[in-house]
Enzyme design. Sequence first.
Site: not given
Length: 77
Positions: A11, A14
Site C-alpha cells: 500500500c 508501506c
Amino acid sequence: MITIQVLGTGCKKCVSLKENVEAAVAELGIEANIVKVDDINDIVQFGVMSTPALAVDGEVKIVGKVATPEEIKAAIA
C-alpha cells in the site's frame, strides 16, 4: 550489517515507510540490508496484524504507522 524489514502488502503507506527507512539509513551513514516483506503469511509470522510495520534484525520495532526518518533512526539505534 543490520537487516531492516519493511512489513506491508504494498500500500501507499508501506511504500512511504520504505522510503523513510532508506532516508534514515542514508542519514546515519550505515550499511543496511533493507528487505520488503509483502507476503501476508510472512508478515503474520512476525506477529504483526497492522501494517505498515518495521522490524530490525527480525525484531518488530514499529507497527501500524508510517514512521518518520527520526523515529526509524531511534529504532535502529
